[in-house]
Design an enzyme around this catalytic site. Structure first.
Site, PDB file in Angstrom:
ATOM      1  N   GLU A  44       8.857  22.840  30.719  1.00  0.00           N
ATOM      2  CA  GLU A  44       8.588  24.310  31.004  1.00  0.00           C
ATOM      3  C   GLU A  44       9.847  25.263  30.921  1.00  0.00           C
ATOM      4  O   GLU A  44      11.057  24.553  31.210  1.00  0.00           O
ATOM      5  CB  GLU A  44       8.382  24.481  32.661  1.00  0.00           C
ATOM      6  CG  GLU A  44       6.935  23.704  33.127  1.00  0.00           C
ATOM      7  CD  GLU A  44       6.726  23.799  34.596  1.00  0.00           C
ATOM      8  OE1 GLU A  44       7.511  24.572  35.142  1.00  0.00           O
ATOM      9  OE2 GLU A  44       5.789  23.318  35.193  1.00  0.00           O
ATOM     10  N   ASP A  55      11.238  31.508  43.109  1.00  0.00           N
ATOM     11  CA  ASP A  55      12.491  30.730  42.866  1.00  0.00           C
ATOM     12  C   ASP A  55      13.341  30.671  43.822  1.00  0.00           C
ATOM     13  O   ASP A  55      13.732  31.753  44.596  1.00  0.00           O
ATOM     14  CB  ASP A  55      13.030  31.373  41.580  1.00  0.00           C
ATOM     15  CG  ASP A  55      12.193  31.359  40.324  1.00  0.00           C
ATOM     16  OD1 ASP A  55      11.235  30.727  40.116  1.00  0.00           O
ATOM     17  OD2 ASP A  55      12.724  32.343  39.323  1.00  0.00           O
ATOM     18  N   TYR A 168      -1.153  22.693  38.597  1.00  0.00           N
ATOM     19  CA  TYR A 168       0.247  22.519  39.327  1.00  0.00           C
ATOM     20  C   TYR A 168       0.007  22.441  40.756  1.00  0.00           C
ATOM     21  O   TYR A 168      -0.549  23.580  41.128  1.00  0.00           O
ATOM     22  CB  TYR A 168       1.054  23.685  38.774  1.00  0.00           C
ATOM     23  CG  TYR A 168       2.743  23.805  39.097  1.00  0.00           C
ATOM     24  CD1 TYR A 168       3.130  23.386  40.428  1.00  0.00           C
ATOM     25  CD2 TYR A 168       3.239  24.079  38.322  1.00  0.00           C
ATOM     26  CE1 TYR A 168       4.195  23.359  40.632  1.00  0.00           C
ATOM     27  CE2 TYR A 168       4.898  24.053  38.573  1.00  0.00           C
ATOM     28  CZ  TYR A 168       5.338  23.802  39.712  1.00  0.00           C
ATOM     29  OH  TYR A 168       6.706  23.738  40.005  1.00  0.00           O
TER      30      TYR A 168
END
Length: 263
Positions: A44, A55, A168
């Site tokens: 990725e 993040d 995911y």
């Protein structure tokens, strides 16, 4: 042309993550090649964004370094073009929706197709708005990777409907970052996802040790490691190759042991 399914074919997949243009444009290309040569099954590439809601600190700091190096969506595509001269490893972009919108949905996915980018993860795209970009992904044979969180509950069926590439599975609530302890019942989460799709399931967020990887892949099809790899790059700067190779080797050995135990 590579395919995401190649990463999961007859094995547990090790998926690595890097931030584009960290520590700089040229070296991030080298590090993708290093990870691929070391045995990373899918990589990725994170496209830095000014408001990266998913993040954690390690990846945020890498994004700031990348901005200093002049990163942009166009620059990321230029980076991938160079990567594709060196390796055919399956590639997925992790990108926030604003970057895709600004680039233009059609142009973005057309470029992904031209560069053999196999999938795209858009963490701030809710399933209710997925149709806005799904048609462009489908036209260009680019997988739009869905994310399933521990809180997805009765929305899982809708989230993974027509999923391809991989699903995911988010291991923990909050942002990315290595965690010594993951409290989510991942066996149940993976089982709940499998009720509605045959697409491979990879678990990410917080995974960093071989022990975690081995345990998680007793039920999941792969693991995703981001912050641990980005941290190695942050610490080693322009000389991270050896540490990256060692790290990938240890993670792959753990996954191989799981495969052997399941035979």
């Amino acid at each position: 042309m590579t395919n995401i399914s190649d990463a999961f074919k007859n094995k547990k997949a090790f998926i690595g993550f890097v931030v584009a243009c960290d520590p700089n444009f040229e070296k991030s290309i080298d590090y993708v090649e290093t990870l691929a040569d070391a045995g990373t099954d899918l990589i990725e590439i994170g496209v830095p964004f000014s408001d990266p809601i998913a993040d954690g600190p390690v990846i945020q700091e890498a994004g700031l370094r990348a901005f200093k190096n002049g990163v942009s969506t166009k620059r990321v595509f230029e980076m991938v073009a160079e990567i594709r001269k060196r390796t055919s490893v399956p590639l997925v972009l992790l990108v926030y929706l604003n970057n895709v919108f600004k680039y233009g949905y059609a142009n973005f996915f057309d470029t992904c197709h031209q560069l053999n980018i196999n999938g795209v993860i858009i963490p701030d795209l809710p399933v209710e708005e997925r149709s806005e970009v799904a048609c462009f992904a489908q036209k260009t044979d680019c997988s739009l990777i869905p994310l399933v969180a521990p809180t997805s509950g009765n929305r899982i069926k809708k989230i993974v409907a027509e999923a391809n590439g991989f699903v995911y599975a988010v291991s923990s609530l909050g942002v990315t970052g290595a965690r010594d302890r993951i409290t989510t019942d991942l066996d149940t989460l993976v089982s709940d996802i499998r009720k509605f799709t045959n697409t491979p399931i990879a678990v990410g967020f917080g995974i960093h040790s071989p022990k975690q990887a081995a345990k998680i892949t007793q039920t999941a099809d792969g693991v995703i490691v981001g912050s641990a790899i980005v941290k190695i790059i942050a610490q080693e700067g322009m000389h991270a190759e050896e540490k990256l190779i060692d790290y990938v080797s240890n993670m792959k050995k753990a996954l191989k042991q799981t495969e052997i135990n399941q035979i």
